[in-house]
Design a protein around this motif. Sequence first.
Motif, PDB file in Angstrom:
ATOM      1  N   ASP A  60       0.800  -1.222   0.000  1.00 35.00           N
ATOM      2  CA  ASP A  60       0.000   0.000   0.000  1.00 35.00           C
ATOM      3  C   ASP A  60       0.834   1.274   0.000  1.00 35.00           C
ATOM      4  O   ASP A  60       0.314   2.345  -0.298  1.00 35.00           O
ATOM      5  CB  ASP A  60      -0.945   0.009   1.204  1.00 35.00           C
ATOM      6  N   LYS A  61       2.133   1.180   0.309  1.00 32.31           N
ATOM      7  CA  LYS A  61       2.969   2.369   0.338  1.00 32.31           C
ATOM      8  C   LYS A  61       3.805   2.522  -0.931  1.00 32.31           C
ATOM      9  O   LYS A  61       4.580   3.462  -1.056  1.00 32.31           O
ATOM     10  CB  LYS A  61       3.892   2.340   1.558  1.00 32.31           C
ATOM     11  N   ALA A  62       3.653   1.600  -1.869  1.00 30.80           N
ATOM     12  CA  ALA A  62       4.509   1.586  -3.052  1.00 30.80           C
ATOM     13  C   ALA A  62       4.395   2.876  -3.854  1.00 30.80           C
ATOM     14  O   ALA A  62       5.398   3.447  -4.290  1.00 30.80           O
ATOM     15  CB  ALA A  62       4.167   0.377  -3.931  1.00 30.80           C
ATOM     16  N   GLU A  63       3.163   3.346  -4.056  1.00 28.67           N
ATOM     17  CA  GLU A  63       2.970   4.546  -4.880  1.00 28.67           C
ATOM     18  C   GLU A  63       3.591   5.778  -4.235  1.00 28.67           C
ATOM     19  O   GLU A  63       4.288   6.553  -4.905  1.00 28.67           O
ATOM     20  CB  GLU A  63       1.478   4.767  -5.122  1.00 28.67           C
ATOM     21  N   ASP A  64       3.365   5.967  -2.951  1.00 25.01           N
ATOM     22  CA  ASP A  64       3.938   7.121  -2.257  1.00 25.01           C
ATOM     23  C   ASP A  64       5.453   7.025  -2.183  1.00 25.01           C
ATOM     24  O   ASP A  64       6.159   8.029  -2.327  1.00 25.01           O
ATOM     25  CB  ASP A  64       3.360   7.234  -0.843  1.00 25.01           C
ATOM     26  N   PHE A  65       5.952   5.826  -1.951  1.00 27.63           N
ATOM     27  CA  PHE A  65       7.401   5.635  -1.891  1.00 27.63           C
ATOM     28  C   PHE A  65       8.040   5.935  -3.237  1.00 27.63           C
ATOM     29  O   PHE A  65       9.084   6.581  -3.317  1.00 27.63           O
ATOM     30  CB  PHE A  65       7.725   4.206  -1.447  1.00 27.63           C
ATOM     31  N   ALA A  66       7.404   5.484  -4.305  1.00 29.73           N
ATOM     32  CA  ALA A  66       7.920   5.754  -5.646  1.00 29.73           C
ATOM     33  C   ALA A  66       8.000   7.251  -5.912  1.00 29.73           C
ATOM     34  O   ALA A  66       8.970   7.740  -6.505  1.00 29.73           O
ATOM     35  CB  ALA A  66       7.035   5.076  -6.686  1.00 29.73           C
ATOM     36  N   ALA A  67       6.993   7.984  -5.440  1.00 26.86           N
ATOM     37  CA  ALA A  67       6.992   9.434  -5.649  1.00 26.86           C
ATOM     38  C   ALA A  67       8.100  10.121  -4.857  1.00 26.86           C
ATOM     39  O   ALA A  67       8.582  11.189  -5.251  1.00 26.86           O
ATOM     40  CB  ALA A  67       5.638  10.008  -5.246  1.00 26.86           C
ATOM     41  N   ALA A  68       8.524   9.505  -3.765  1.00 26.61           N
ATOM     42  CA  ALA A  68       9.546  10.115  -2.914  1.00 26.61           C
ATOM     43  C   ALA A  68      10.960   9.810  -3.382  1.00 26.61           C
ATOM     44  O   ALA A  68      11.903  10.532  -3.035  1.00 26.61           O
ATOM     45  CB  ALA A  68       9.380   9.642  -1.465  1.00 26.61           C
ATOM     46  N   THR A  69      11.145   8.778  -4.168  1.00 27.23           N
ATOM     47  CA  THR A  69      12.488   8.357  -4.571  1.00 27.23           C
ATOM     48  C   THR A  69      12.888   8.953  -5.918  1.00 27.23           C
ATOM     49  O   THR A  69      12.066   9.488  -6.657  1.00 27.23           O
ATOM     50  CB  THR A  69      12.565   6.827  -4.680  1.00 27.23           C
ATOM     51  N   TYR A  70      14.177   8.841  -6.222  1.00 23.81           N
ATOM     52  CA  TYR A  70      14.674   9.105  -7.566  1.00 23.81           C
ATOM     53  C   TYR A  70      14.693   7.772  -8.306  1.00 23.81           C
ATOM     54  O   TYR A  70      15.235   6.786  -7.799  1.00 23.81           O
ATOM     55  CB  TYR A  70      16.097   9.664  -7.529  1.00 23.81           C
TER      56      TYR A  70
END
Length: 434
Positions: A396-406
């Motif tokens: 469930d955190k994959a989308e937000d994590f992707a937005a936070a990373t390079y």
Amino acid sequence: MTPAARLSAAIEVIEAIDTQRVPAAKALKEWGTAHRFAGSGDRAGISGLVWDVLRRRASSAWIMDDDTSRARLLGMLKAERRMDVDTIAALCDGSGFAPEPLSDSERSALASRTVADAPAHIAGDYPEWLDGQLADVFGDDRVAEATAMASRAPLDLRVNTLKAKRDKVLGSLRHLGATETPWSPLGLRIDLGADARNPGIHAEEDFIKGGIEVQDEGSQLAALLSGAKPGEQVIDLCAGAGGKTLALAAMMQGKGRLIATDADKRQLAPIHERLSRAGIHNADIRTPKGPDDTLSDIHNSADLVLIDAPCTGTGTWRRNPDAKWRMRPGALEVRIKDQAEVLDRAVALVKPGGRIAYVTCSVLPQENRDQIRAFTARQPEFSVVPPEQVMSVLWDKAEDFAAATYQSPEGVLMTPRRTGTDGFFVSVMTRKKA
């Protein structure tokens, strides 16, 4: 000791680091041995000041227009501790063991100078020779990213799911201010103030019983992104003290075969006791004993080879600010060569359809993006798994994590500024099926 006396002691330690050219940890230890009257709180406070000066070494000297140990400490009090001139002057009044009073030029510098017009490497507090590399990966954000890498890191813990549950451990560590980490489903975080001592985690019952391990959230995520599964054959090729080995074992739930080794057998020394405490029984530790390859019996059979690659450690500058100023271009060249060698060594271990997870605690493109490009060019049977697929293991955190990373075609980069973790790069590559 008074706060002012701690300032004087910190200046003394910084002077020793400069003149004797010794690591900061050694200088602090020697000062403590020579001044046994200083209590643990005093030593922690002095250490905090010294580490903060090292974190802000370049910007502090720029603010003061002076590169002495005293000037850097005064500049740090403004740049890092956010003290105004009057507050600093009150500490530096020359009484007792306090530093000498501020000069007119020091007052003027503290009141008027900033890093607004400083070169990027000064404002971001990193060696000038790295400016091109950081610009390559971060562009105009390199000062902001480097500034975040100069902040003090929290203390992160990983809950060992073989023995404990996060909710229960969180309750038992409330007295330390523990909270859940934002990304890792296994992590707990203890934020530390500028003068705070590290809590005695090793004395906590949860640690003694193997329920928790000290591990940065970024390192936890790197292990999770490898996708290790129960029943697989997994090789931790650069296991070191075993931090990621322990994480992999928990992911495998005690099922399958886990082999851990390292080219430097001295690094493996702590791993046996850590595995025992964590309740791990399916790990085979292979210590190099001579010129023969410790993995000579493994022929294209591993489901996963994790490479926690030897690197410059630029992603851990929050924890090792001394290291960034001692880093030289030659060290980067050596690490790049080591990384290529260990990647090529992994090829003979991975089965068709198996994968390599390449991890560094570096933000430099030569160790990350460029290294993966070179490897896939040499070994065309390997291809990079798309970052969004790799990150899907975070549910469930994959989308937000992707937005936070390079993200790049070569992998995923975490940074203190974007993800609140140490700087970690992760690339997962699969081998073509036969």
